[in-house]
Design an enzyme around this catalytic site. Structure first.
Site, PDB file in Angstrom:
ATOM      1  N   ILE A 140      70.007 -16.608  12.079  1.00  0.00           N
ATOM      2  CA  ILE A 140      68.904 -17.336  11.449  1.00  0.00           C
ATOM      3  C   ILE A 140      69.330 -17.931  10.112  1.00  0.00           C
ATOM      4  CG2 ILE A 140      67.980 -15.219  10.393  1.00  0.00           C
ATOM      5  CD1 ILE A 140      65.124 -16.480  10.894  1.00  0.00           C
ATOM      6  N   CYS A 141      68.739 -19.054   9.794  1.00  0.00           N
ATOM      7  CA  CYS A 141      68.845 -19.717   8.498  1.00  0.00           C
ATOM      8  C   CYS A 141      70.278 -20.186   8.224  1.00  0.00           C
ATOM      9  CB  CYS A 141      68.317 -18.792   7.403  1.00  0.00           C
ATOM     10  SG  CYS A 141      67.826 -19.631   5.879  1.00  0.00           S
ATOM     11  N   HIS A 142      70.964 -19.625   7.220  1.00  0.00           N
ATOM     12  CA  HIS A 142      72.333 -20.018   6.886  1.00  0.00           C
ATOM     13  C   HIS A 142      73.386 -19.268   7.691  1.00  0.00           C
ATOM     14  CE1 HIS A 142      70.227 -21.649   3.370  1.00  0.00           C
ATOM     15  NE2 HIS A 142      71.291 -22.407   3.164  1.00  0.00           N
TER      16      HIS A 142
END
Length: 180
Positions: A105-107
């Site tokens: 998730i995300c970065h």
């Protein structure tokens, strides 16, 4: 199922660790905090220090083969640190080589880019990673959650903390062997 949660010694976005951890544990899985150093990891709420969490296993003393799946929480500093650690990158790559499911998730997809496992895959992330993913041969999409079956394993990705419910639901289905 034993699920590895791989994080750097500091920089993980706390909610992106704790919410998936709780979802996996509530579903009856064994969540295992894996890091590059023993002791505790320092989580963050964006740029502010949050809680610390005890490390269960050190990446150089464990293997992908002892887990059924991998979760990669985000935070800007977390995957940036992990992608500079050869053992952490090799640990991630082993999940793909062994056909085990991975959720990021995300970065967190920065670590996937470093492991050279996004080529030919479709995934999402925090928008600033779109160019990195494309340059690594992946296709970036702006979706709440994306499940990609184009490869040796199933890959679940999400963009940001607001997507956590969909992310957790999706990876729990994938990890259970159910269709997304």
């Amino acid at each position: 199922m034993r699920i590895a949660f791989l994080v750097a010694p500091e920089g993980v976005e706390q909610v992106e660790l704790t919410e998936p951890w709780k979802a996996a544990s509530d579903a009856g899985h064994e969540s295992v905090l894996v890091s590059t150093q023993p002791g505790k990891i320092q989580a963050f709420n964006h740029l502010d220090k949050a809680d610390t969490f005890p490390v269960d296993e050190v990446v150089e003393q464990t293997s992908a083969g002892s887990f059924g799946a991998l979760v990669l929480p985000g935070g800007v500093a977390n995957p940036d640190f992990l992608r500079m650690d050869e053992k952490a990158v090799a640990f991630v790559k082993d999940f793909f080589d062994q056909g085990r499911p991975v959720a990021a998730i995300c970065h967190a997809p920065w670590t996937l880019v470093e492991a050279d496992v996004v080529r030919g895959r479709v995934l999402t992330s925090w928008p600033s990673l779109a160019t990195d993913i494309r340059n690594a041969g992946g296709t970036w999409v702006d979706e709440q959650v994306k499940i990609c079956d184009h490869g040796s394993n199933q890959l679940v990705t999400s963009r940001k903390p607001d997507d956590l419910k969909a992310f957790c639901d999706a990876f729990l289905h994938v990890f259970a062997g159910e269709p997304g």
